[in-house]
Design a protein around this motif. Sequence first.
Motif, PDB file in Angstrom:
ATOM      1  N   UNK A 119      10.315   7.438   5.242  1.00  0.00           N
ATOM      2  CA  UNK A 119      10.984   8.138   4.147  1.00  0.00           C
ATOM      3  C   UNK A 119      11.065   7.286   2.892  1.00  0.00           C
ATOM      4  N   UNK A 120      10.741   6.004   3.017  1.00  0.00           N
ATOM      5  CA  UNK A 120      10.882   5.130   1.863  1.00  0.00           C
ATOM      6  C   UNK A 120       9.935   5.532   0.760  1.00  0.00           C
ATOM      7  N   UNK A 121      10.407   5.373  -0.470  1.00  0.00           N
ATOM      8  CA  UNK A 121       9.561   5.768  -1.593  1.00  0.00           C
ATOM      9  C   UNK A 121       8.403   4.800  -1.774  1.00  0.00           C
ATOM     10  N   UNK A 122       8.606   3.573  -1.361  1.00  0.00           N
ATOM     11  CA  UNK A 122       7.522   2.599  -1.523  1.00  0.00           C
ATOM     12  C   UNK A 122       6.644   2.543  -0.280  1.00  0.00           C
ATOM     13  N   UNK A 123       5.355   2.626  -0.466  1.00  0.00           N
ATOM     14  CA  UNK A 123       4.438   2.485   0.658  1.00  0.00           C
ATOM     15  C   UNK A 123       3.075   2.010   0.194  1.00  0.00           C
ATOM     16  N   UNK A 124       2.209   1.719   1.141  1.00  0.00           N
ATOM     17  CA  UNK A 124       0.917   1.134   0.826  1.00  0.00           C
ATOM     18  C   UNK A 124      -0.203   2.044   1.300  1.00  0.00           C
ATOM     19  N   UNK A 125      -1.181   2.269   0.439  1.00  0.00           N
ATOM     20  CA  UNK A 125      -2.343   3.059   0.860  1.00  0.00           C
ATOM     21  C   UNK A 125      -3.616   2.264   0.642  1.00  0.00           C
ATOM     22  N   UNK A 126      -4.578   2.550   1.498  1.00  0.00           N
ATOM     23  CA  UNK A 126      -5.906   1.982   1.331  1.00  0.00           C
ATOM     24  C   UNK A 126      -6.819   3.110   0.883  1.00  0.00           C
ATOM     25  N   UNK A 127      -7.513   2.916  -0.214  1.00  0.00           N
ATOM     26  CA  UNK A 127      -8.372   3.975  -0.767  1.00  0.00           C
ATOM     27  C   UNK A 127      -9.811   3.484  -0.836  1.00  0.00           C
ATOM     28  N   UNK A 128     -10.736   4.345  -0.431  1.00  0.00           N
ATOM     29  CA  UNK A 128     -12.159   4.041  -0.597  1.00  0.00           C
ATOM     30  C   UNK A 128     -12.755   5.040  -1.581  1.00  0.00           C
ATOM     31  N   UNK A 129     -13.571   4.543  -2.494  1.00  0.00           N
ATOM     32  CA  UNK A 129     -14.082   5.419  -3.546  1.00  0.00           C
ATOM     33  C   UNK A 129     -15.557   5.151  -3.807  1.00  0.00           C
TER      34      UNK A 129
END
Lengths: 231, 240
Positions: free
Chosen positions: B158-168
Amino acid sequence: MLHIFDTLRDVSTASIVFRLVLSWILGAMIGLERSYKNRPAGLRTHVLVALAATLASITGHYLYLGMKVTSDLTRIGAQVIAGMGFIGAGTIIKTKQNTIKGLTTAAGLWATGVVGLAIGSGFYEGGIIAAALILFIETGFSGLAARITVAPEISVRIVYEDKAVFDNLIRMTKDLDVTIVNLQITHLPDNKCAAILRLRGNSIINNEEFLDLFRDVDGILSAEYMDTKRG
Amino acid sequence: MELFHEFNILSVFVRLVLAMTAGGILGYGRSKKNRAAGLRTYMLISMAACLTVLLGCYDFEMLKTGWAEIAAELGMKFDASRYASQVITGIGFLGAGTILSAEHQQVSGLTTAIGLFASAITGLAAGMGLYTTVLVVLLLLIFSIEVMYPVEKRLKRRMRQFTVYVEYENPRNLAEIIDFVKEKNATIFDVDIERTKKDDEHWPGAIIVLRLAKESTSHSEMMTSIAELSCVHAVKELVS
């Protein structure tokens, strides 16, 4: 303590032979069970660990009790406990799926080392009881450990065309009390998309009917499990 | 009850079985979750740790009785806690072997390592005959593992802060992605570029630490909208 062992508490030729033979037998019993299950460390490894630990302990005791050198009779033996931790760490293997194997083997070797120390110190009662408990744990609980395991997380791959599908999907998972812990989306040709969902929840995620719930969601073209081994 | 606090064959047996049971209780939940260290590993380590304490007690008993003459002659150069103290080092090493560094700066196996450590120390306490302490510690550990851990997980989700890994598609797309995330009123704390060029298996990728605006609801929604960008190939939430 039991009096029948009283004559074998000092370090003498008779007690040294008795200790080494006893530790050989205990190590072999624990190792045979492992060999029988076709584990990496079997009879030979366990016997060597037990014998070496016993000898370390005998040496420490002999320095003080036999040679009458001012020393701490536990110091040599005690380092075996740390040393076996090192060796045990070396038996742990990382698999391609980024999980580890061989931890129970490491723990078993470590425990066998401690049993060897007890026998080498002349603490026969403790060593024998502990060896019996090791065998009890290895034989009696391996089945149980496999039975109680439920895969808490499961990966499902879905193929869809319309992005709106996610609104339905998020609603569905909320109703089932299943949470999406990870989401990987890949674009496919023909305007289609594939998403790999990592789901966590109750036992429902292990049923094949769970996939049908996905297939019923509007816009999802197909759904399948990613994990080869389940539940 | 005096009997169980003295050093005799009965108390040796009771303490070893207690340590084994305590390890089993701690390991049960881990086995259920299909973790590397399960029931048997915990039981073995806790029981063997208990034996090291008993071994120290045994040597001390013998120095007072059977070996008393030599002890009087040479002096008691002896430390009953030496075996037990090495358990702490030894199991620390064993635990280090379970820690893995996975891709995208993630670490796994830390809980397994700490769990083994906790079960070894519980075994030590059982070996000393601290029966009440073992019970209290067990309750606290079970509370932390079974109650606090799910609460923590829920909070994290539920935390507003989080980490994503993106490939483009192309290194230049990163700016576009960052702009898009900012448009959604999310704050970006950190961008860590992992690969700048496409290799055989992977597209260029970056790890983005972001914080959602208050009105945003879930991580999944943010991730799906990032995935809607045509240049994005994959989005993955990184959970520590």
